[in-house]
Design an enzyme around this catalytic site. Structure first.
Site, PDB file in Angstrom:
ATOM      1  N   ASP A 143       0.815  -1.213   0.000  1.00 57.15           N
ATOM      2  CA  ASP A 143       0.000   0.000   0.000  1.00 57.15           C
ATOM      3  C   ASP A 143       0.854   1.272   0.000  1.00 57.15           C
ATOM      4  O   ASP A 143       1.358   1.688   1.047  1.00 57.15           O
ATOM      5  CB  ASP A 143      -0.888  -0.047   1.255  1.00 57.15           C
ATOM      6  CG  ASP A 143      -1.799   1.148   1.366  1.00 57.15           C
ATOM      7  OD1 ASP A 143      -2.420   1.318   2.427  1.00 57.15           O
ATOM      8  OD2 ASP A 143      -1.876   1.925   0.399  1.00 57.15           O
ATOM      9  N   ASP A 149      -1.561   5.659  -5.301  1.00 60.30           N
ATOM     10  CA  ASP A 149      -1.959   4.857  -4.153  1.00 60.30           C
ATOM     11  C   ASP A 149      -2.402   3.448  -4.523  1.00 60.30           C
ATOM     12  O   ASP A 149      -3.547   3.221  -4.914  1.00 60.30           O
ATOM     13  CB  ASP A 149      -3.106   5.595  -3.433  1.00 60.30           C
ATOM     14  CG  ASP A 149      -3.540   4.875  -2.181  1.00 60.30           C
ATOM     15  OD1 ASP A 149      -4.506   5.336  -1.548  1.00 60.30           O
ATOM     16  OD2 ASP A 149      -2.918   3.847  -1.836  1.00 60.30           O
TER      17      ASP A 149
END
Ligand SMILES: O=C(CNCCc1c[nH]c2ccccc12)Nc1scc(-c2ccccc2)c1C(=O)NCc1ccccc1
Length: 328
Positions: free
Chosen positions: A36, A220
């Site tokens: 992430d 992201d």
């Protein structure tokens, strides 16, 4: 050193998230974690979680590892924008990814997670690849695994090559020249808020003319969708007959039979093209599909999530505080 791991999308029908294998402790306990770039905590499901919060995920057992050491008095707690959250305690542990090891990585052990994580059997936690300023451990915040291994890497980079409905790769310390076409276009990032934050130069819907406008966005891998300013989202779905801002979902939906236009983003003079087919996120009923491009709402930035990432090879260059995009 360099290392490479497979990034596998789940569930098979639509790519909600991508997980990759991480080895923890001695003997190695291998867990599949979501990598992430939008957060900076490395946390895992553990044997100290209530049984009611576990549904098939593999659990990390600190007492089964001879190299785990409690980081006394340290705790963590994180909440994400979709309302999901997790919290727990911390150990120092041997963490290996693609053959690259760090002997005393701060490994955050969950003793409680929200339903979004409990009900997701595909992932046993998250590995943050954002900047360490975002780490939530108190009283002293901890460094990410990437920050810790950075000095040992052949190059201070990691490369993300996600694919639609197929395994891609995360590569640490190298850029695989055979994975992309043409040149990599780099642009500086602002990491002062802990994100890989960039300015795109504009957008284009299908074959319509390119619209030069600054788009302030973060790259992201932990956000599924492409979240953009309302005006851009409106312009996109204006070219999708039958699409609507669905009242009950508070999101754009469209008839699954619709032919979606591509979405192009600009990085300087570079144009990154997301094929229309990538913009369908998944079926919500017999005829209705959920859009992969959605409104960023009152967020202070756009989110270039997986929908965009899987159409490009993306180089996260910590050495030169920049991010690069290339076509595949
Ligand atoms: O938190 C991250 C990256 N880690 C995600 C880990 C994760 C949290 N549930 C997950 C579910 C699956 C996989 C990973 C995750 N990115 C950022 S920056 C700003 C926002 C935000 C803030 C306010 C409102 C909206 C976004 C988010 C956000 O919440 N994205 C997740 C998300 C997920 C789904 C829908 C919207 C946002």
């Amino acid at each position: 050193s360099t290392g490479i791991v497979a990034a596998t999308p789940f569930p098979a029908e639509y790519d909600r998230e991508y997980v990759a294998p991480v080895s923890l402790g001695t003997p190695a306990q291998e867990l599949n974690l979501i990598f992430d770039t939008g957060s900076s905590d490395l946390w895992v499901f553990s044997t100290s979680m209530p049984a009611a919060q576990v549904a098939g995920q593999k659990l990390y057992n600190p007492s089964g590892s001879s190299t785990s050491a409690v980081l006394w008095g340290h705790t963590w707690s994180i909440q994400y924008g979709d309302g999901s959250r997790s919290s727990g305690t911390v150990v120092n542990e041997l963490v290996t990814i693609g053959g690259i090891s760090y002997a005393s990585q701060a490994l955050e052990i969950a003793n409680g997670v929200s339903a979004q994580f409990s009900q997701d059997p595909a992932s046993s936690g998250l590995l943050g690849l954002g900047f360490s300023i975002l780490n939530t451990v108190i009283p002293t915040s901890q460094k990410t695994w990437f920050d810790n291994v950075l000095p040992t890497l052949a190059a201070p980079v990691f490369t993300v090559d996600l694919k639609r409905a197929a395994p891609g790769t995360y590569t640490f310390g190298a850029i695989d020249a055979s994975s992309y076409a043409g040149k990599i276009e780099y642009t500086p990032i602002d990491n002062s808020n802990g994100f890989w934050r960039l300015q795109a130069s504009g957008y284009q819907v299908g074959t319509s003319p390119f619209q030069p406008t600054t788009i302030d966005a973060i790259a992201d891998t932990g956000t599924t969708l492409l979240m953009l300013p309302a005006a851009i989202v409106k312009a996109y779905y204006a070219q999708v007959p039958g699409s609507q801002l669905h009242a009950s979902y508070g999101a754009y939906t469209f008839p699954c039979s619709a032919k979606l236009p591509s979405f192009t983003f600009g990085i300087g003079r570079y144009r990154g093209v997301i094929p229309g087919a990538f913009v369908s996120y998944g079926r919500i009923d017999a005829t209705t599909c959920y859009g992969g491009i959605q409104d960023q709402g009152n967020l202070p930035f756009s989110i270039f999530g997986d929908i965009l990432m899987k159409a490009q090879v993306v180089v996260f260059d910590a050495g030169r505080t920049r991010i690069g995009f290339a076509a595949k």
